[in-house]
Design a protein around this motif. Structure first.
Motif, PDB file in Angstrom:
ATOM      1  N   TYR A 173       0.816  -1.181  -0.052  1.00  0.00           N
ATOM      2  CA  TYR A 173       0.149  -0.013  -0.114  1.00  0.00           C
ATOM      3  C   TYR A 173       1.081   1.372   0.136  1.00  0.00           C
ATOM      4  O   TYR A 173       0.591   2.208  -0.870  1.00  0.00           O
ATOM      5  N   HIS A 223      -2.932   5.209  11.255  1.00  0.00           N
ATOM      6  CA  HIS A 223      -3.238   3.616  11.116  1.00  0.00           C
ATOM      7  C   HIS A 223      -2.782   3.056  12.254  1.00  0.00           C
ATOM      8  O   HIS A 223      -3.394   1.957  12.824  1.00  0.00           O
ATOM      9  N   PHE A 251      -9.974   4.943   3.428  1.00  0.00           N
ATOM     10  CA  PHE A 251     -10.686   3.726   3.000  1.00  0.00           C
ATOM     11  C   PHE A 251      -9.694   2.449   3.292  1.00  0.00           C
ATOM     12  O   PHE A 251      -9.999   1.357   3.649  1.00  0.00           O
ATOM     13  N   PHE A 252      -8.440   2.870   2.958  1.00  0.00           N
ATOM     14  CA  PHE A 252      -7.307   1.859   3.472  1.00  0.00           C
ATOM     15  C   PHE A 252      -7.400   1.412   5.178  1.00  0.00           C
ATOM     16  O   PHE A 252      -7.283   0.345   5.646  1.00  0.00           O
ATOM     17  N   LEU A 297     -10.138   1.703   7.037  1.00  0.00           N
ATOM     18  CA  LEU A 297     -11.500   0.757   7.067  1.00  0.00           C
ATOM     19  C   LEU A 297     -11.109  -0.602   6.686  1.00  0.00           C
ATOM     20  O   LEU A 297     -11.446  -1.704   7.326  1.00  0.00           O
ATOM     21  N   TYR A 298     -10.291  -0.826   5.686  1.00  0.00           N
ATOM     22  CA  TYR A 298      -9.994  -2.226   5.153  1.00  0.00           C
ATOM     23  C   TYR A 298      -9.159  -2.943   6.078  1.00  0.00           C
ATOM     24  O   TYR A 298      -9.292  -4.110   6.384  1.00  0.00           O
ATOM     25  N   LEU A 299      -8.269  -2.385   6.682  1.00  0.00           N
ATOM     26  CA  LEU A 299      -7.316  -3.131   7.441  1.00  0.00           C
ATOM     27  C   LEU A 299      -8.185  -3.472   8.958  1.00  0.00           C
ATOM     28  O   LEU A 299      -7.804  -4.558   9.425  1.00  0.00           O
ATOM     29  N   ALA A 340     -11.196  -6.164   7.494  1.00  0.00           N
ATOM     30  CA  ALA A 340     -10.781  -7.404   6.607  1.00  0.00           C
ATOM     31  C   ALA A 340     -10.015  -8.373   7.490  1.00  0.00           C
ATOM     32  O   ALA A 340     -10.098  -9.463   7.410  1.00  0.00           O
ATOM     33  N   TYR A 341      -9.525  -7.884   8.846  1.00  0.00           N
ATOM     34  CA  TYR A 341      -8.629  -8.953   9.491  1.00  0.00           C
ATOM     35  C   TYR A 341      -9.144  -8.661  10.989  1.00  0.00           C
ATOM     36  O   TYR A 341      -8.120  -8.589  11.983  1.00  0.00           O
TER      37      TYR A 341
END
Length: 273
Positions: free
Chosen positions: A119, A154, A215-216, A218-220, A223-224
């Protein structure tokens, strides 16, 4: 005439290999020079020469959104962003283990490093490409620096949302996502927008950069990340029942058997009498 044409064709045919060999050798020499330049450690050494006080100062200013001054110089430094990405990968590994995430082809460490570094480098190249189209005065190294330090938000959000397991874990995450992640995104947007000349491109580029950053995160998280209740039960060693399994009725099946046994006992008693 025929002799002249034959002489011209032979001269052209004999000249083509020589020109091609010259072009090939020149291209190979330039490629070798470029490889030697970027593979040399001395070329990357200035980007990792930074004082710890300067890194701490930049980490604190990541969460302070302000419009930069026109004469503010952005030092293309990569030591701080690299350490931030390593920290983000470590937090992501711990989050994967809590969520019992499994990888078929590979390991959790390789997956987390691929996601974080992929990323950081990929989004920086994407922002650099769009910035080149929008005529933004930022180099690739400067964008890597800005994008890498912005990932500090993050690390904070995922660290608090992963290690603080309460019944309102997602509410905690959304609050940190809006405040901490939003401030870092606005800070990065202001820096890139201040270096863009065209006002119309400035707004579009700022929205593009902020959307990628938000949005990255949110994905992190989703997603996991496992539900907070399941994680808290696992940490407290509490027994959890599987959901959705059919429960067989015990008493309705046992009552006919009791009736049959009682009838047999009554018959035996009647015969004995």
């Amino acid at each position: 005439m025929l002799n002249n044409n034959n002489q011209q064709t032979t001269s052209v045919e004999t000249g083509v290999p020589s020109v091609g060999s010259i072009v090939w050798s020149a291209g190979r020499t330039r490629a070798q020079q470029a490889i030697n330049l970027y593979a040399n450690i001395d070329y990357l050494r200035p980007y990792f020469d930074v004082e710890p006080k300067e890194i701490l100062h930049r980490l604190l200013h990541v969460l302070i959104p302000r419009w930069p001054s026109p004469d503010e110089n952005i030092k293309p430094e990569l030591y701080g962003p690299t350490m931030i990405v390593f920290t983000l990968a470590a937090i992501l590994i711990y989050q994967m283990k809590l969520a019992s995430h499994s990888v078929q082809d590979g390991t959790l460490i390789g997956t987390s490093f691929l996601i974080c570094f992929g990323y950081w480098i990929g989004s920086s190249f994407a922002i650099s490409s769009v910035s080149f189209i929008c005529n933004t005065h930022l180099s690739l190294m400067q964008i890597l620096n800005i994008n890498g330090y912005a990932l500090f938000s993050h690390c904070l959000v995922l660290f608090l949302a992963t290690f603080i397991h309460t019944g309102h874990d997602h509410l905690l995450f959304y609050g940190l996502w809006c405040i901490v992640g939003g401030m870092a995104a606005v800070r990065m947007m202001f820096i890139i927008m201040a270096r863009t000349i065209n006002p119309r491109y400035r707004i579009l580029l700022g929205l593009f950069v902020g959307a990628i950053h938000i949005f990255f995160l949110l994905y992190l998280h989703f997603a996991y990340h496992e539900l907070a209740e399941s994680v808290s039960h696992a940490l407290n060693n509490e027994a959890t029942m599987p959901i959705g399994l059919p429960v067989k009725p015990v008493l309705p099946l046992a009552s006919p058997m009791v009736d049959v046994v009682s009838k047999l006992n009554n018959r035996v008693m009647a015969r004995n009498n």
